[in-house]
Design a protein around this motif. Structure first.
Motif, PDB file in Angstrom:
ATOM      1  N   LEU A  81       0.846  -1.185   0.000  1.00  0.00           N
ATOM      2  CA  LEU A  81       0.000   0.000   0.000  1.00  0.00           C
ATOM      3  C   LEU A  81       0.885   1.239   0.000  1.00  0.00           C
ATOM      4  N   LYS A  82       0.891   1.946  -1.109  1.00  0.00           N
ATOM      5  CA  LYS A  82       1.670   3.178  -1.222  1.00  0.00           C
ATOM      6  C   LYS A  82       0.748   4.351  -0.937  1.00  0.00           C
ATOM      7  N   VAL A  83       0.915   4.957   0.229  1.00  0.00           N
ATOM      8  CA  VAL A  83       0.038   6.038   0.681  1.00  0.00           C
ATOM      9  C   VAL A  83       0.711   7.373   0.376  1.00  0.00           C
ATOM     10  N   ILE A  84       0.136   8.115  -0.540  1.00  0.00           N
ATOM     11  CA  ILE A  84       0.670   9.403  -0.978  1.00  0.00           C
ATOM     12  C   ILE A  84      -0.073  10.521  -0.253  1.00  0.00           C
ATOM     13  N   ARG A  85       0.679  11.358   0.426  1.00  0.00           N
ATOM     14  CA  ARG A  85       0.061  12.463   1.165  1.00  0.00           C
ATOM     15  C   ARG A  85      -0.327  13.590   0.199  1.00  0.00           C
ATOM     16  N   LEU A  86      -1.530  14.085   0.340  1.00  0.00           N
ATOM     17  CA  LEU A  86      -2.043  15.135  -0.546  1.00  0.00           C
ATOM     18  C   LEU A  86      -2.032  16.482   0.164  1.00  0.00           C
ATOM     19  N   GLU A  87      -1.654  17.491  -0.573  1.00  0.00           N
ATOM     20  CA  GLU A  87      -1.731  18.864  -0.086  1.00  0.00           C
ATOM     21  C   GLU A  87      -3.062  19.454  -0.529  1.00  0.00           C
ATOM     22  N   ALA A  88      -3.777  20.026   0.421  1.00  0.00           N
ATOM     23  CA  ALA A  88      -5.137  20.496   0.141  1.00  0.00           C
ATOM     24  C   ALA A  88      -5.196  21.457  -1.034  1.00  0.00           C
ATOM     25  N   GLU A  89      -4.186  22.324  -1.166  1.00  0.00           N
ATOM     26  CA  GLU A  89      -4.231  23.348  -2.201  1.00  0.00           C
ATOM     27  C   GLU A  89      -3.639  22.886  -3.525  1.00  0.00           C
ATOM     28  N   GLU A  90      -2.969  21.728  -3.524  1.00  0.00           N
ATOM     29  CA  GLU A  90      -2.288  21.285  -4.741  1.00  0.00           C
ATOM     30  C   GLU A  90      -2.965  20.117  -5.436  1.00  0.00           C
ATOM     31  N   GLY A  91      -3.800  19.378  -4.730  1.00  0.00           N
ATOM     32  CA  GLY A  91      -4.469  18.248  -5.346  1.00  0.00           C
ATOM     33  C   GLY A  91      -3.543  17.059  -5.525  1.00  0.00           C
ATOM     34  N   VAL A  92      -3.868  16.189  -6.476  1.00  0.00           N
ATOM     35  CA  VAL A  92      -3.090  14.974  -6.729  1.00  0.00           C
ATOM     36  C   VAL A  92      -1.789  15.333  -7.428  1.00  0.00           C
ATOM     37  N   PRO A  93      -0.621  14.901  -6.922  1.00  0.00           N
ATOM     38  CA  PRO A  93       0.659  15.221  -7.549  1.00  0.00           C
ATOM     39  C   PRO A  93       0.735  14.655  -8.966  1.00  0.00           C
ATOM     40  N   PHE A  94       1.387  15.378  -9.850  1.00  0.00           N
ATOM     41  CA  PHE A  94       1.496  14.912 -11.236  1.00  0.00           C
ATOM     42  C   PHE A  94       2.323  13.635 -11.310  1.00  0.00           C
ATOM     43  N   THR A  95       3.255  13.447 -10.346  1.00  0.00           N
ATOM     44  CA  THR A  95       4.055  12.222 -10.353  1.00  0.00           C
ATOM     45  C   THR A  95       3.184  11.001 -10.101  1.00  0.00           C
ATOM     46  N   ALA A  96       2.162  11.135  -9.258  1.00  0.00           N
ATOM     47  CA  ALA A  96       1.251  10.025  -8.999  1.00  0.00           C
ATOM     48  C   ALA A  96       0.404   9.723 -10.229  1.00  0.00           C
ATOM     49  N   ILE A  97      -0.028  10.786 -10.911  1.00  0.00           N
ATOM     50  CA  ILE A  97      -0.806  10.598 -12.133  1.00  0.00           C
ATOM     51  C   ILE A  97       0.042   9.905 -13.196  1.00  0.00           C
ATOM     52  N   ARG A  98       1.306  10.322 -13.300  1.00  0.00           N
ATOM     53  CA  ARG A  98       2.214   9.715 -14.274  1.00  0.00           C
ATOM     54  C   ARG A  98       2.448   8.243 -13.955  1.00  0.00           C
ATOM     55  N   GLU A  99       2.649   7.950 -12.675  1.00  0.00           N
ATOM     56  CA  GLU A  99       2.889   6.561 -12.264  1.00  0.00           C
ATOM     57  C   GLU A  99       1.694   5.683 -12.593  1.00  0.00           C
ATOM     58  N   ALA A 100       0.505   6.137 -12.256  1.00  0.00           N
ATOM     59  CA  ALA A 100      -0.699   5.355 -12.531  1.00  0.00           C
ATOM     60  C   ALA A 100      -0.897   5.156 -14.032  1.00  0.00           C
ATOM     61  N   SER A 101      -0.615   6.199 -14.808  1.00  0.00           N
ATOM     62  CA  SER A 101      -0.768   6.098 -16.257  1.00  0.00           C
ATOM     63  C   SER A 101       0.197   5.082 -16.857  1.00  0.00           C
ATOM     64  N   LEU A 102       1.459   5.094 -16.379  1.00  0.00           N
ATOM     65  CA  LEU A 102       2.439   4.136 -16.881  1.00  0.00           C
ATOM     66  C   LEU A 102       2.054   2.714 -16.519  1.00  0.00           C
ATOM     67  N   LEU A 103       1.644   2.515 -15.288  1.00  0.00           N
ATOM     68  CA  LEU A 103       1.283   1.167 -14.844  1.00  0.00           C
ATOM     69  C   LEU A 103       0.077   0.642 -15.598  1.00  0.00           C
ATOM     70  N   LYS A 104      -0.805   1.535 -15.998  1.00  0.00           N
ATOM     71  CA  LYS A 104      -1.977   1.118 -16.752  1.00  0.00           C
ATOM     72  C   LYS A 104      -1.593   0.667 -18.160  1.00  0.00           C
ATOM     73  N   CYS A 105      -0.537   1.268 -18.718  1.00  0.00           N
ATOM     74  CA  CYS A 105      -0.126   0.970 -20.095  1.00  0.00           C
ATOM     75  C   CYS A 105       0.799  -0.239 -20.182  1.00  0.00           C
ATOM     76  N   LEU A 106       1.615  -0.482 -19.161  1.00  0.00           N
ATOM     77  CA  LEU A 106       2.606  -1.549 -19.218  1.00  0.00           C
ATOM     78  C   LEU A 106       1.977  -2.876 -18.835  1.00  0.00           C
ATOM     79  N   LYS A 107       2.041  -3.847 -19.742  1.00  0.00           N
ATOM     80  CA  LYS A 107       1.455  -5.162 -19.515  1.00  0.00           C
ATOM     81  C   LYS A 107       2.559  -6.209 -19.567  1.00  0.00           C
ATOM     82  N   HIS A 108       3.035  -6.618 -18.421  1.00  0.00           N
ATOM     83  CA  HIS A 108       4.126  -7.588 -18.353  1.00  0.00           C
ATOM     84  C   HIS A 108       4.035  -8.299 -17.017  1.00  0.00           C
TER      85      HIS A 108
END
Length: 356
Positions: A81-108
């Protein structure tokens, strides 16, 4: 459950396995799982809910996220469980969005699966499968490198979940990256010296550090006071490079001529005494831990190294989406039995194959 593939006679461990100090807490987690009422199981437990996962222990903590080991109440699997802390004024970090997007595309089979995402007002939690080992690590690296993706943060804590961390699509021609990547102990000397034009060789160095740590049981380059000491520890093993051995060395931003001193390198087997007990291990480690980045072996070539020769040749014909553990002759041992050996004693005996 996370499966462990064993090479030769060595059984590399992970930093959180087989610890009696944590056993009671982990067993309580299992007992909690078994105590779930039949009515609750019939109703079903939903994805996307924090209550669907039992936390067992904290594995590691970074500046932006904390990784826990846990059990899914949905399917009883061990998860990370990778728990990413969110900043109220910044929303979801772009690095988390990038990570999720890559994992969704990579099938291995050796790229971690992203099972679930849980979002609350304060945190974003990624639920990963839990897996590890060197052949699988190199197989996964070879795949993402073929997709022009760099991992950039290989270390034992990340390998427990095989997450892509700071993974980033690599453009062609290559663009300049940051030198502030990779946890210090696993950072290659070229990046320590300020190089930003790195390629897949950055991951190979980190994988080499992990490889030696698996065999030796402790980090090979464990500095405590920063990049300068980290380089000193590396030079103690590899010897101080020169322009002859490392073209363009003097042009690196943090190059210091005073560091270039006469120092005879020590063989890896001297630093890591267990290395000599494992056939071909020192040679493979040396080809991964080469100071000059372009001299490092690729992940694909490392898979063909003689270190892996005891493995069944059918491993190399396994399709990308299929686990190497499906190959005849490669045994598996659910890691849950390592963690809770006393708890499971008598319950699963006879159902598990031995290590290959």
């Amino acid at each position: 459950m996370g499966d462990t593939l064993c090479v030769s006679a060595v059984r590399p461990g992970c930093s959180s396995c087989c610890s009696e100090r944590r056993g009671s807490q982990q067993i309580q987690g299992l007992q909690h799982m078994e105590a779930v009422s039949a009515a609750e199981q019939r109703q079903g437990i939903l994805f996307g809910a924090a209550t669907s996962y039992v936390h067992l222990e904290k594995l590691c903590e970074g500046s932006c996220a904390t990784v826990y080991k846990g059990i899914s109440r949905i399917n009883s699997q061990v998860v990370a469980l990778k728990v990413i802390r969110l900043e109220a004024e910044e929303g979801v970090p772009f690095t988390a969005i990038r990570e999720a997007s890559l994992l969704k595309c990579l099938k291995h089979a050796n790229i971690v699966l992203l099972h679930d995402i849980i979002q609350t007002r304060e945190t974003l939690t990624f639920v990963f499968e839990y897996m590890l080992f060197m052949f699988q690590l190199l197989r996964g690296l070879a795949y993402i490198h073929q997709q022009h993706i760099l991992h950039r943060d290989l270390k034992p804590q990340n390998l427990l979940i095989s997450c892509l961390g700071l993974a980033r699509a690599q453009s062609i021609p290559r663009q300049t990256y940051s030198s502030e990547v990779v946890t210090l102990w696993y950072r290659p000397p070229d990046v320590l010296l300020g190089a930003t034009a790195y390629s897949s060789d950055i991951d190979i160095w980190s994988a080499g550090c992990v490889f030696v740590e698996m065999i030796q049981g402790q980090p090979i380059f464990a500095a405590t006071s920063g990049a300068h000491e980290q380089l000193e520890k590396i030079w103690e093993v590899l010897g101080v490079p020169t322009e002859d051995t490392w073209p363009g060395l003097s042009k690196l931003p943090n190059y210091n001529p005073e560091l270039v001193a006469s120092r005879r390198p020590q063989r890896l087997r001297v630093i890591c005494d267990r290395m000599s007990r494992v056939p071909a291990a020192e040679n493979l480690a040396s080809r991964m831990l080469t100071a000059f980045p372009r001299g490092r072996i690729s992940a694909q070539d490392a898979l063909l190294h003689s270190f892996f020769s005891p493995l069944p040749p059918q491993l190399y014909q396994v399709p990308a989406g299929q686990s190497v553990l499906t190959v005849p002759g490669v045994g598996l041992q659910p890691e849950i039995c390592d963690l809770f050996a006393s708890y499971w004693k008598g319950r699963v005996s006879g159902r598990l194959s031995k290590f290959w």
